[in-house]
Structures are given as C-alpha cells and as structure tokens.
Design a protein around this motif. Structure first.
Motif, PDB file in Angstrom:
ATOM      1  N   VAL A 118      -0.806   3.729   2.032  1.00 37.57           N
ATOM      2  CA  VAL A 118      -1.778   4.644   2.630  1.00 37.57           C
ATOM      3  C   VAL A 118      -1.176   6.045   2.749  1.00 37.57           C
ATOM      4  N   ALA A 119       0.089   6.109   3.184  1.00 37.28           N
ATOM      5  CA  ALA A 119       0.749   7.408   3.347  1.00 37.28           C
ATOM      6  C   ALA A 119       0.816   8.175   2.039  1.00 37.28           C
ATOM      7  N   MET A 120       1.027   7.470   0.942  1.00 42.67           N
ATOM      8  CA  MET A 120       1.175   8.127  -0.352  1.00 42.67           C
ATOM      9  C   MET A 120      -0.172   8.405  -1.035  1.00 42.67           C
ATOM     10  N   SER A 121      -1.272   7.988  -0.402  1.00 43.13           N
ATOM     11  CA  SER A 121      -2.600   8.197  -0.981  1.00 43.13           C
ATOM     12  C   SER A 121      -3.190   9.524  -0.504  1.00 43.13           C
ATOM     13  N   ASP A 122      -4.149  10.006  -1.256  1.00 39.44           N
ATOM     14  CA  ASP A 122      -4.866  11.233  -0.895  1.00 39.44           C
ATOM     15  C   ASP A 122      -6.358  10.914  -0.890  1.00 39.44           C
ATOM     16  N   PRO A 123      -6.989  10.810   0.291  1.00 37.04           N
ATOM     17  CA  PRO A 123      -8.408  10.432   0.340  1.00 37.04           C
ATOM     18  C   PRO A 123      -9.317  11.421  -0.364  1.00 37.04           C
ATOM     19  N   ALA A 124      -8.895  12.663  -0.479  1.00 30.83           N
ATOM     20  CA  ALA A 124      -9.726  13.662  -1.145  1.00 30.83           C
ATOM     21  C   ALA A 124      -9.693  13.524  -2.652  1.00 30.83           C
ATOM     22  N   VAL A 125      -8.657  12.829  -3.179  1.00 28.91           N
ATOM     23  CA  VAL A 125      -8.497  12.686  -4.629  1.00 28.91           C
ATOM     24  C   VAL A 125      -8.974  11.309  -5.101  1.00 28.91           C
ATOM     25  N   PHE A 126      -8.508  10.249  -4.439  1.00 25.66           N
ATOM     26  CA  PHE A 126      -8.859   8.891  -4.880  1.00 25.66           C
ATOM     27  C   PHE A 126      -8.996   7.998  -3.650  1.00 25.66           C
ATOM     28  N   LEU A 127     -10.193   8.003  -3.062  1.00 23.93           N
ATOM     29  CA  LEU A 127     -10.457   7.245  -1.844  1.00 23.93           C
ATOM     30  C   LEU A 127     -10.336   5.729  -2.041  1.00 23.93           C
ATOM     31  N   PRO A 128     -10.818   5.135  -3.160  1.00 28.02           N
ATOM     32  CA  PRO A 128     -10.690   3.681  -3.319  1.00 28.02           C
ATOM     33  C   PRO A 128      -9.256   3.178  -3.227  1.00 28.02           C
ATOM     34  N   GLY A 129      -8.301   3.965  -3.729  1.00 31.48           N
ATOM     35  CA  GLY A 129      -6.902   3.548  -3.631  1.00 31.48           C
ATOM     36  C   GLY A 129      -6.449   3.434  -2.189  1.00 31.48           C
ATOM     37  N   LEU A 130      -6.815   4.428  -1.378  1.00 33.65           N
ATOM     38  CA  LEU A 130      -6.445   4.389   0.030  1.00 33.65           C
ATOM     39  C   LEU A 130      -7.110   3.210   0.737  1.00 33.65           C
ATOM     40  N   ILE A 131      -8.384   2.953   0.409  1.00 28.97           N
ATOM     41  CA  ILE A 131      -9.091   1.820   1.032  1.00 28.97           C
ATOM     42  C   ILE A 131      -8.423   0.501   0.639  1.00 28.97           C
ATOM     43  N   GLY A 132      -7.977   0.402  -0.602  1.00 25.59           N
ATOM     44  CA  GLY A 132      -7.287  -0.810  -1.037  1.00 25.59           C
ATOM     45  C   GLY A 132      -6.021  -1.065  -0.240  1.00 25.59           C
ATOM     46  N   PHE A 133      -5.230  -0.014  -0.011  1.00 26.71           N
ATOM     47  CA  PHE A 133      -4.021  -0.184   0.804  1.00 26.71           C
ATOM     48  C   PHE A 133      -4.373  -0.499   2.262  1.00 26.71           C
ATOM     49  N   ALA A 134      -5.457   0.104   2.780  1.00 24.93           N
ATOM     50  CA  ALA A 134      -5.897  -0.203   4.138  1.00 24.93           C
ATOM     51  C   ALA A 134      -6.311  -1.665   4.258  1.00 24.93           C
ATOM     52  N   LEU A 135      -6.957  -2.194   3.222  1.00 25.46           N
ATOM     53  CA  LEU A 135      -7.340  -3.607   3.229  1.00 25.46           C
ATOM     54  C   LEU A 135      -6.106  -4.499   3.223  1.00 25.46           C
ATOM     55  N   LEU A 136      -5.062  -4.101   2.463  1.00 23.87           N
ATOM     56  CA  LEU A 136      -3.804  -4.858   2.470  1.00 23.87           C
ATOM     57  C   LEU A 136      -3.208  -4.879   3.874  1.00 23.87           C
ATOM     58  N   VAL A 137      -3.233  -3.735   4.562  1.00 27.82           N
ATOM     59  CA  VAL A 137      -2.718  -3.674   5.934  1.00 27.82           C
ATOM     60  C   VAL A 137      -3.505  -4.624   6.842  1.00 27.82           C
ATOM     61  N   ALA A 138      -4.837  -4.610   6.730  1.00 27.05           N
ATOM     62  CA  ALA A 138      -5.665  -5.453   7.590  1.00 27.05           C
ATOM     63  C   ALA A 138      -5.424  -6.939   7.320  1.00 27.05           C
ATOM     64  N   LEU A 139      -5.356  -7.331   6.059  1.00 24.69           N
ATOM     65  CA  LEU A 139      -5.125  -8.735   5.714  1.00 24.69           C
ATOM     66  C   LEU A 139      -3.764  -9.206   6.204  1.00 24.69           C
ATOM     67  N   ALA A 140      -2.731  -8.403   5.953  1.00 27.77           N
ATOM     68  CA  ALA A 140      -1.385  -8.773   6.395  1.00 27.77           C
ATOM     69  C   ALA A 140      -1.298  -8.786   7.917  1.00 27.77           C
ATOM     70  N   SER A 141      -1.964  -7.829   8.567  1.00 20.35           N
ATOM     71  CA  SER A 141      -1.953  -7.779  10.030  1.00 20.35           C
ATOM     72  C   SER A 141      -2.658  -8.992  10.631  1.00 20.35           C
ATOM     73  N   ALA A 142      -3.793  -9.385  10.049  1.00 19.77           N
ATOM     74  CA  ALA A 142      -4.501 -10.569  10.539  1.00 19.77           C
ATOM     75  C   ALA A 142      -3.652 -11.825  10.356  1.00 19.77           C
ATOM     76  N   THR A 143      -2.937 -11.918   9.239  1.00 19.56           N
ATOM     77  CA  THR A 143      -2.047 -13.056   9.008  1.00 19.56           C
ATOM     78  C   THR A 143      -0.924 -13.073  10.026  1.00 19.56           C
ATOM     79  N   GLN A 144      -0.371 -11.894  10.334  1.00 16.95           N
ATOM     80  CA  GLN A 144       0.662 -11.810  11.364  1.00 16.95           C
ATOM     81  C   GLN A 144       0.126 -12.287  12.711  1.00 16.95           C
ATOM     82  N   ASP A 145      -1.115 -11.923  13.038  1.00 17.63           N
ATOM     83  CA  ASP A 145      -1.710 -12.362  14.301  1.00 17.63           C
ATOM     84  C   ASP A 145      -1.768 -13.882  14.385  1.00 17.63           C
ATOM     85  N   VAL A 146      -2.157 -14.530  13.285  1.00 16.51           N
ATOM     86  CA  VAL A 146      -2.240 -15.994  13.257  1.00 16.51           C
ATOM     87  C   VAL A 146      -0.864 -16.607  13.517  1.00 16.51           C
ATOM     88  N   ALA A 147       0.163 -16.087  12.831  1.00 11.14           N
ATOM     89  CA  ALA A 147       1.512 -16.631  12.979  1.00 11.14           C
ATOM     90  C   ALA A 147       2.059 -16.392  14.383  1.00 11.14           C
TER      91      ALA A 147
END
Length: 458
Positions: A118-147
């Motif tokens: 997310v830090a290396m992404s630029d929402p003004a240039v390529f928003l889908p890339g940033l959203i993809g990394f945000a989804l990775l954060v959410a999925l990994a975070s939810a998995t951490q919550d379960v564990a």
C-alpha cells in the motif's frame, strides 16, 4: 448452650478475590495478550478510516471510497477459513512454532507485506493495485484474529477469559491510536508512504510476541488433513452442530443476543463523524476528542468490564453493558439538538467509548465461554462474525434513516435497540442459571421418600 457464631467471612473472601485479580495482571499470558491485541488492532483502520482519508486527499471519488468498504467482508467471513487455522499446520513454521503461533506469524508477515505494498502504491495513478494490497492486509489481518482468538481461548480457563479479553481490548485500542491519530500525524508532517511504512514496521511487535509465547497443548494436536478436502458447508456445520448439541434450544436466544448486542454501536458509529462535521466541529477537535482522548476512555471501560466480569460473573455484566452501550447514543441525540458544544462532545464520546469498551470486553468473554477447546478458533470466528454482520448490513442504511428522521431521532432509535437487548440478556441469563443448577443438582434417591412413607405409616 448455643453453638458459637462463625465469624463473617464475606470481606476476606472479597478481598482475596480482588487480590487474585490484581495478581493475575503480572501473568505472562496477559503481557502476551496485550501484544497480540496490538498486532490485531493495528491493520484495522489502515484499510478503512485512515486509508479513506488518503484516498480522498488523492482525489478519489466518494463512490469509489464507499465501494472499498467491501474489503471489510474479509473480517465478517473469516469463519470460512477458520477451520484450517484450527486443524491444519502451516508448512515448516508449525514444526518450529506450533500451529497457533505459526498461523499468527504467517498472518503478521502477510499484513506487513500488504502495508508495504500500500505504501508503495499511488492511488492517483493505479487505484486497483492499492485496493489489491489493502485486500491482502484485510485477509491476513482476519486470519491473525482467528489465530489470536484460538490462542487466547486455549491459554486460560473460563474464569480467566474476562481479564484476557480486557487486556486484548487495551492492546487493540492502543493500536487504533497508532494507526488512527499516529498515522495521520506522520502523513501530515512527512507523507502517506512514510506513515504506512512505519505501520508495517510496528508489526514487528506482534512477531516478537509470537516468538515469546509458550507452545500450547493444542499446538501439538494431530493435524486434521481431512479439512483440506472438506467443503465449506462441512467446515461450518461441524462447529455449529457442536454448539447446538451443548446448548440445545437455548442456542436460538444466544445467537439472537450476540447478533443484536453491538448493533447500536455499529449503526450509530456510521453517522457519528458526519454528525460532528455538521455540528461545526473542526477536524482537530474531532481528532483530539475522539481519536486520542476517546481511545483512553475506551481502554478504561474495557478494563472495568474485564474486572467486573471476573468479580461478578459474565452474565450480569452482559446485561449492564448492552443497556449502557445502547443508552449512550442518547448523548449524541442531545448533541444534535444542542449543536456545537465541545464540552458536550467530550462528555458524549466519553460515555459512549466507556460503555462500548465495557460491553466489548464482556461480550468477548461470553463468546469465548461458549466455544469448545477443540474447535475454539472456528466457533469463535462464527460467533464474532455473527455479531459483526448485522451491524455492517444495517449500518449501510443508516444514512437513509438519518436523512429521513434527522440526527436526534436517528440516535434515539439506535438507543431503543437496548430494550430487546436487555430482555434477551435476562432471558439467556435465566437459561444459564437453570442449566448450571441442573448440573449441580444430584439425582434424587428413593430412600428418603421410602423412609418418610414408613414414618407416616407408623
């Protein structure tokens, strides 16, 4: 001669109970729970509130920002892959760390990698890339919550869950302070990239906790390789069937209580920030009162909830917390009528955050007590998803209701949800007391009745 009267032992018993509570604060598991709570809470705002501020500043439309909220479904549907966290060993890591800690470490690495992306992404240039990394954060975070939930439930008996829940809430809210106010300050004084890179570095706190945590007995249980081939339905039905078998028909009321318990918070929370803006409060006032001061008040409420549940048992605290959290919305109705009043804003946020922190700790302790040790992570994920889903769906319509009836009546309506919550809490409490009494009551023997009959005949 009358027998001597035994001295009243209530006060020493109470004193010993409180002494045991405060001695438990030095428990190593509580220190680890603080760390794990921090690691679980850190990613949450970074894919929601904080990220929304960055996107809006970059010129992304409100419609696109709203669509990004679907990333939250990763937290609501974590029960789908929770059986894997409960029964499967991550390759390589499980041999070194054990199952629970291996999943935590794997998820934390995923969160850190996603935040760097997310830090290396630029929402003004390529928003889908940033959203993809945000989804990775959410999925990994939810998995951490379960564990983390599985580790917490297996690490202490039922009477220790309330304090663990309170300390988890403390760590979680400290993380919200960092990822909310902290990230915004860094972005203001440096830039957004530095803010997200700093948050990625903070994930090292959770990784250190994983390495310091002891290996639990559940970490060495045989891996259920069948789960790789199990369908999603089987993964959900088995834990739910276990709950139904243990709780019987009372499970219907229990699930209804869990589904409604935090509904006033979720629905009212969507309209809280718009209310502050419309009442003329500046962003600095909102940040200082809500994001900094309010967090500490919520921490205090979480601790009081944990201590109260340990002292008075969970069920009476569950009744009080549900009613208090809903009733606190009446303060926002008053604020909507009063207008710009910084003192009233502070009082409203204080009461709301304290009640929410109290209710949150008690609900975590209650749901933890419902789980079975062999399926702790899966069952807790099911229950926590249930309490979050209604609020997320109903919260989407909160703006329509607020537009139709106005802020005062909107917050009054959310407070009125406290009435069915109170009734459900009392009904479940009564069922729990009846079940506990049935477990303690020995089977009646026919001998006393026979003796009484003989005496009557004589």
């Amino acid at each position: 001669m009358s027998p001597p009267v035994a001295p009243y032992s209530g006060m020493p018993a109470i004193r010993d109970r409180y002494a045991a509570i405060f001695r438990s604060l030095a428990d190593r598991r509580h220190v680890l729970m603080l760390v794990f709570g921090f690691s679980s809470g850190l990613p949450f705002l970074l894919v929601f509130g904080t990220l929304s501020a960055w996107l809006r500043e970059a010129g992304v439309s409100r419609t696109e920002i709203g669509l990004l909220s679907w990333v939250a479904l990763a937290y609501s549907f974590k029960f789908v892959w929770a059986p894997a966290v409960d029964g499967l060993d991550p390759p390589l890591l499980a041999r070194w760390l054990g199952r629970r800690r291996a999943w935590m470490m794997l998820a934390q690495c995923g969160v850190a990698a996603g935040l760097i992306g997310v830090a290396m992404s630029d929402p003004a240039v390529f928003l889908p890339g940033l959203i993809g990394f945000a989804l990775l954060v959410a999925l990994a975070s939810a998995t951490q919550d379960v564990a983390v939930d599985g580790w917490r439930i297996n690490a202490a008996p039922q009477d220790g869950q309330a304090m663990l829940a309170a300390i988890y809430q403390l760590g979680y809210r400290l993380a919200l302070l960092c990822s909310g106010a902290g990230a915004l300050y860094i972005a203001d004084f440096v830039d957004w990239r530095s803010a997200y890179l700093a948050m990625a570095v903070l994930m090292l706190v959770g990784m250190a906790g994983v390495l310091a945590a002891p290996r639990l007995a559940e970490d060495t249980a045989p891996s259920r390789q069948r789960s790789w081939r199990a369908t999603i339905g089987e993964a959900i039905v088995e834990p739910f069937t276990d709950l139904a078998r243990r709780k019987g028909s009372s499970l219907i009321l229990i699930l209804a209580l869990i589904a409604l318990y935090r509904l006033p918070d979720f629905v009212a929370g969507v309209m809280a920030n718009p209310l502050y803006i419309d009442m003329g409060f500046s962003k600095s006032e909102i940040a200082s009162v809500s994001k900094v001061f309010g967090v500490w008040v919520g921490i205090a409420g979480a601790f009081v909830g944990g201590v109260a549940a340990a002292r008075f048992s969970v069920m009476p605290c569950l009744v009080f917390g549900g009613v208090a959290a809903a009733a606190s919305n009446l303060m926002f109705a008053w604020l909507a009528v009063r207008g710009h009043d910084l003192t009233l804003l502070t009082l409203s946020i204080s009461l709301d955050n304290f009640a929410s922190g109290f209710a949150g700790s008690v609900l975590i302790a209650y749901m933890s007590g419902l789980t079975s040790p062999t399926m702790a992570a899966t069952q807790y994920a099911l229950l926590s998803s249930l309490y979050a889903l209604p609020g997320k769906f109903v919260g989407g319509a909160s703006g329509l209701l607020a537009d139709k009836v106005g802020y005062p009546w909107f917050f009054i309506c959310t407070a009125l949800v406290g009435a069915p919550i109170a009734l459900l809490s009392l009904a479940v409490w009564r069922l729990e007391r009846r079940a506990a009494r049935a477990r303690r009551l020995p089977e009646r023997s026919p001998e006393p009745e026979a003796d009484a009959a003989r005496e009557g005949a004589g």
